[in-house]
Scaffold this motif. Sequence first.
Motif, PDB file in Angstrom:
ATOM      1  N   ILE A   1       0.854  -1.188   0.000  1.00 13.13           N
ATOM      2  CA  ILE A   1       0.000   0.000   0.000  1.00 13.13           C
ATOM      3  C   ILE A   1       0.889   1.236   0.000  1.00 13.13           C
ATOM      4  CG2 ILE A   1      -1.747   1.291   1.285  1.00 13.13           C
ATOM      5  CD1 ILE A   1      -2.601  -1.418   2.522  1.00 13.13           C
ATOM      6  N   THR A   2       0.688   2.091  -0.970  1.00 10.76           N
ATOM      7  CA  THR A   2       1.472   3.319  -1.050  1.00 10.76           C
ATOM      8  C   THR A   2       0.839   4.390  -0.170  1.00 10.76           C
ATOM      9  OG1 THR A   2       2.222   2.854  -3.296  1.00 10.76           O
ATOM     10  CG2 THR A   2       2.322   5.145  -2.572  1.00 10.76           C
ATOM     11  N   VAL A   3       1.655   4.983   0.698  1.00 13.20           N
ATOM     12  CA  VAL A   3       1.193   6.052   1.580  1.00 13.20           C
ATOM     13  C   VAL A   3       2.078   7.273   1.371  1.00 13.20           C
ATOM     14  CG1 VAL A   3       0.840   6.802   3.965  1.00 13.20           C
ATOM     15  CG2 VAL A   3       0.353   4.425   3.311  1.00 13.20           C
ATOM     16  N   ASN A   4       1.468   8.367   0.949  1.00  5.84           N
ATOM     17  CA  ASN A   4       2.181   9.628   0.826  1.00  5.84           C
ATOM     18  C   ASN A   4       2.138  10.336   2.175  1.00  5.84           C
ATOM     19  OD1 ASN A   4       2.889  10.072  -2.153  1.00  5.84           O
ATOM     20  ND2 ASN A   4       0.753   9.412  -2.257  1.00  5.84           N
ATOM     21  N   ILE A   5       3.305  10.608   2.735  1.00 10.12           N
ATOM     22  CA  ILE A   5       3.384  11.245   4.044  1.00 10.12           C
ATOM     23  C   ILE A   5       4.235  12.493   3.917  1.00 10.12           C
ATOM     24  CG2 ILE A   5       5.381   9.825   4.753  1.00 10.12           C
ATOM     25  CD1 ILE A   5       4.190   9.843   7.609  1.00 10.12           C
ATOM     26  N   GLY A   6       3.839  13.571   4.586  1.00  2.80           N
ATOM     27  CA  GLY A   6       4.602  14.795   4.400  1.00  2.80           C
ATOM     28  C   GLY A   6       4.306  15.860   5.427  1.00  2.80           C
ATOM     29  N   SER A   7       5.032  16.970   5.293  1.00  2.00           N
ATOM     30  CA  SER A   7       4.859  18.095   6.204  1.00  2.00           C
ATOM     31  C   SER A   7       5.409  19.361   5.571  1.00  2.00           C
ATOM     32  CB  SER A   7       5.595  17.844   7.526  1.00  2.00           C
ATOM     33  OG  SER A   7       6.979  18.024   7.335  1.00  2.00           O
TER      34      SER A   7
ATOM     35  N   ASP B   1      -7.329  17.420   1.239  1.00  5.16           N
ATOM     36  CA  ASP B   1      -7.522  17.252  -0.203  1.00  5.16           C
ATOM     37  C   ASP B   1      -6.710  16.097  -0.791  1.00  5.16           C
ATOM     38  OD1 ASP B   1      -9.140  19.430   0.018  1.00  5.16           O
ATOM     39  OD2 ASP B   1      -7.796  20.846  -0.969  1.00  5.16           O
ATOM     40  N   GLY B   2      -5.937  15.408   0.053  1.00  5.43           N
ATOM     41  CA  GLY B   2      -5.201  14.245  -0.429  1.00  5.43           C
ATOM     42  C   GLY B   2      -3.900  14.565  -1.146  1.00  5.43           C
ATOM     43  N   ILE B   3      -3.384  15.772  -0.967  1.00  3.95           N
ATOM     44  CA  ILE B   3      -2.047  16.065  -1.502  1.00  3.95           C
ATOM     45  C   ILE B   3      -1.040  15.119  -0.852  1.00  3.95           C
ATOM     46  CG2 ILE B   3      -0.235  17.812  -1.659  1.00  3.95           C
ATOM     47  CD1 ILE B   3      -2.479  19.904  -1.780  1.00  3.95           C
ATOM     48  N   VAL B   4      -1.258  14.859   0.442  1.00  9.21           N
ATOM     49  CA  VAL B   4      -0.600  13.746   1.125  1.00  9.21           C
ATOM     50  C   VAL B   4      -1.690  12.947   1.838  1.00  9.21           C
ATOM     51  CG1 VAL B   4       1.668  14.808   1.433  1.00  9.21           C
ATOM     52  CG2 VAL B   4      -0.110  15.187   3.155  1.00  9.21           C
ATOM     53  N   ASP B   5      -1.397  11.691   2.135  1.00  2.57           N
ATOM     54  CA  ASP B   5      -2.361  10.856   2.849  1.00  2.57           C
ATOM     55  C   ASP B   5      -2.255  11.056   4.354  1.00  2.57           C
ATOM     56  OD1 ASP B   5      -3.130   9.560   0.379  1.00  2.57           O
ATOM     57  OD2 ASP B   5      -1.224   8.469   0.505  1.00  2.57           O
ATOM     58  N   VAL B   6      -1.034  11.237   4.832  1.00  2.00           N
ATOM     59  CA  VAL B   6      -0.771  11.468   6.254  1.00  2.00           C
ATOM     60  C   VAL B   6       0.104  12.702   6.366  1.00  2.00           C
ATOM     61  CG1 VAL B   6       0.252  10.534   8.372  1.00  2.00           C
ATOM     62  CG2 VAL B   6      -0.880   8.989   6.748  1.00  2.00           C
ATOM     63  N   GLY B   7      -0.238  13.594   7.293  1.00  2.00           N
ATOM     64  CA  GLY B   7       0.574  14.797   7.401  1.00  2.00           C
ATOM     65  C   GLY B   7       0.437  15.491   8.738  1.00  2.00           C
ATOM     66  N   MET B   8       1.399  16.363   9.006  1.00  2.00           N
ATOM     67  CA  MET B   8       1.357  17.241  10.154  1.00  2.00           C
ATOM     68  C   MET B   8       0.384  18.374   9.854  1.00  2.00           C
ATOM     69  SD  MET B   8       4.271  19.869  11.512  1.00  2.00           S
ATOM     70  CE  MET B   8       3.668  21.216  10.483  1.00  2.00           C
ATOM     71  N   ILE B   9      -0.540  18.617  10.774  1.00  2.00           N
ATOM     72  CA  ILE B   9      -1.485  19.724  10.620  1.00  2.00           C
ATOM     73  C   ILE B   9      -1.283  20.703  11.764  1.00  2.00           C
ATOM     74  CG2 ILE B   9      -3.922  20.393  10.606  1.00  2.00           C
ATOM     75  CD1 ILE B   9      -4.531  17.732   9.308  1.00  2.00           C
TER      76      ILE B   9
ATOM     77  N   HIS C   1      -7.770  12.031  13.375  1.00  2.00           N
ATOM     78  CA  HIS C   1      -6.679  12.354  14.298  1.00  2.00           C
ATOM     79  C   HIS C   1      -5.913  11.082  14.669  1.00  2.00           C
ATOM     80  CE1 HIS C   1      -4.945  12.918  18.333  1.00  2.00           C
ATOM     81  NE2 HIS C   1      -4.872  14.204  18.049  1.00  2.00           N
ATOM     82  N   LEU C   2      -4.592  11.151  14.595  1.00  2.00           N
ATOM     83  CA  LEU C   2      -3.757  10.016  14.976  1.00  2.00           C
ATOM     84  C   LEU C   2      -2.913  10.297  16.209  1.00  2.00           C
ATOM     85  CD1 LEU C   2      -2.421   8.870  11.472  1.00  2.00           C
ATOM     86  CD2 LEU C   2      -4.191   7.751  12.857  1.00  2.00           C
ATOM     87  N   SER C   3      -2.441  11.539  16.347  1.00  2.00           N
ATOM     88  CA  SER C   3      -1.516  11.837  17.427  1.00  2.00           C
ATOM     89  C   SER C   3      -1.444  13.342  17.653  1.00  2.00           C
ATOM     90  CB  SER C   3      -0.124  11.299  17.084  1.00  2.00           C
ATOM     91  OG  SER C   3       0.817  11.619  18.094  1.00  2.00           O
ATOM     92  N   THR C   4      -1.461  13.740  18.915  1.00  2.00           N
ATOM     93  CA  THR C   4      -1.399  15.161  19.259  1.00  2.00           C
ATOM     94  C   THR C   4       0.037  15.674  19.207  1.00  2.00           C
ATOM     95  OG1 THR C   4      -3.336  14.959  20.700  1.00  2.00           O
ATOM     96  CG2 THR C   4      -1.897  16.865  21.060  1.00  2.00           C
ATOM     97  N   LEU C   5       0.184  16.856  18.640  1.00  5.86           N
ATOM     98  CA  LEU C   5       1.478  17.524  18.583  1.00  5.86           C
ATOM     99  C   LEU C   5       1.445  18.736  19.506  1.00  5.86           C
ATOM    100  CD1 LEU C   5       2.052  17.394  14.721  1.00  5.86           C
ATOM    101  CD2 LEU C   5       2.997  15.853  16.455  1.00  5.86           C
TER     102      LEU C   5
ATOM    103  N   VAL D   1      -4.660  11.716   9.250  1.00  9.04           N
ATOM    104  CA  VAL D   1      -4.725  10.982   7.993  1.00  9.04           C
ATOM    105  C   VAL D   1      -6.003  11.376   7.263  1.00  9.04           C
ATOM    106  CG1 VAL D   1      -5.746   8.998   9.196  1.00  9.04           C
ATOM    107  CG2 VAL D   1      -4.756   8.679   6.932  1.00  9.04           C
ATOM    108  N   ASN D   2      -5.916  11.470   5.965  1.00 15.52           N
ATOM    109  CA  ASN D   2      -7.078  11.747   5.128  1.00 15.52           C
ATOM    110  C   ASN D   2      -8.146  10.679   5.388  1.00 15.52           C
ATOM    111  OD1 ASN D   2      -8.590  11.086   2.448  1.00 15.52           O
ATOM    112  ND2 ASN D   2      -7.851  13.181   2.138  1.00 15.52           N
TER     113      ASN D   2
END
Length: 356
Positions: free
Chosen positions: A29-35, A90-98, A151-155, A250-251
Amino acid sequence: MKLFKAGLAGALALSVGLASTNAVATERITVNIGSSHPVQNIWVWAMNNVFQPEVDRILEEQGGDYEIRWRENYGGTLYKFSETRRAVKDGIVDVGMIGTVWEESDLPLQNVTYYTPFATDDHKLIIKIFDDLSQNLPELRDSWHRENLVHLSTLVTDSYDIYGTSQIKSLDDINNMRLNAPGTSANWLKGTGAIPVEGGLTTYYTNIQTGVTEGTLSFASGIGPARVQEVAPELTRIGFGSMAFGAVAVNKRFFDGLPEEVQAAFREAGGIMSERHGEHVTKTSEEWLAKMQEEGLEIHELPATEKQRWVEGLPNLAGPWLEANGEDAEVVLKAYFDKLRENGVEPLRAWDSVVR
């Protein structure tokens, strides 16, 4: 002998066949992750060094039926700090820092700590509280979902103070002082005469160096790696407190389409990321404060009388936020302050006593 060779050949063939079957059974499974920030940043460090390897480990321990092909987009390669919510939504990345601190209009409930300064400097407790509330309090959980986010994890941040070009000895010293104050933290300057200027860790250095601002409201674990102390060598400890800055999310459409085993791995790894993030913030803030002092940073404490003057002089910061966001905001504020007190913390100002 011929029978032995035939048996051996058959066994080898069976072995190869089983290996091929197992290889085919592994779904990649391809996962795009970014920040918007580099991996040296305290929030992104947790994604790259904890979340990704933990997901890989958990899936392997589950039997290896699924494997993640990570596509990393760190350091603002796809989007900048003001676009973090949209990038994941919008799915520019699948998982990201918000960074919810920059998302007041779309994620207002997530900014409750920024409307209630001087509450606590215990960043590990903030993580614990907001991991719980973001996943179990319907008002907060559903507000993530409405933005197509899970939400996955609090920053968090360590405690905010002021890094400036000069020492602050009293509240009067910041009158007409231009200070970078990201997002809703600008509220903390109300009534002080200071002039808030929007910005982020990636812009502070240049802002101060060029005279756009004379300092910034920020925290050691962020200021150090950004080298802001080089242009703002005077730290005055104000003690605004630690803040729930945002989250790794995550989206939701992407997440809902993942196999249950992968969803479970994401959630478990998110919890581990929270714990390790808290430890990393402690370690990083302590190391950077020591290093910055070695490089010439001067640290001062705002006198207790001046701090109390600041706290008492602030207008009703929570009131307008409650008015704007209704009953859901009341529920979140009450839940947050109840959790603080359950853990032995009594904030310097009872923001939850505000009546709309």
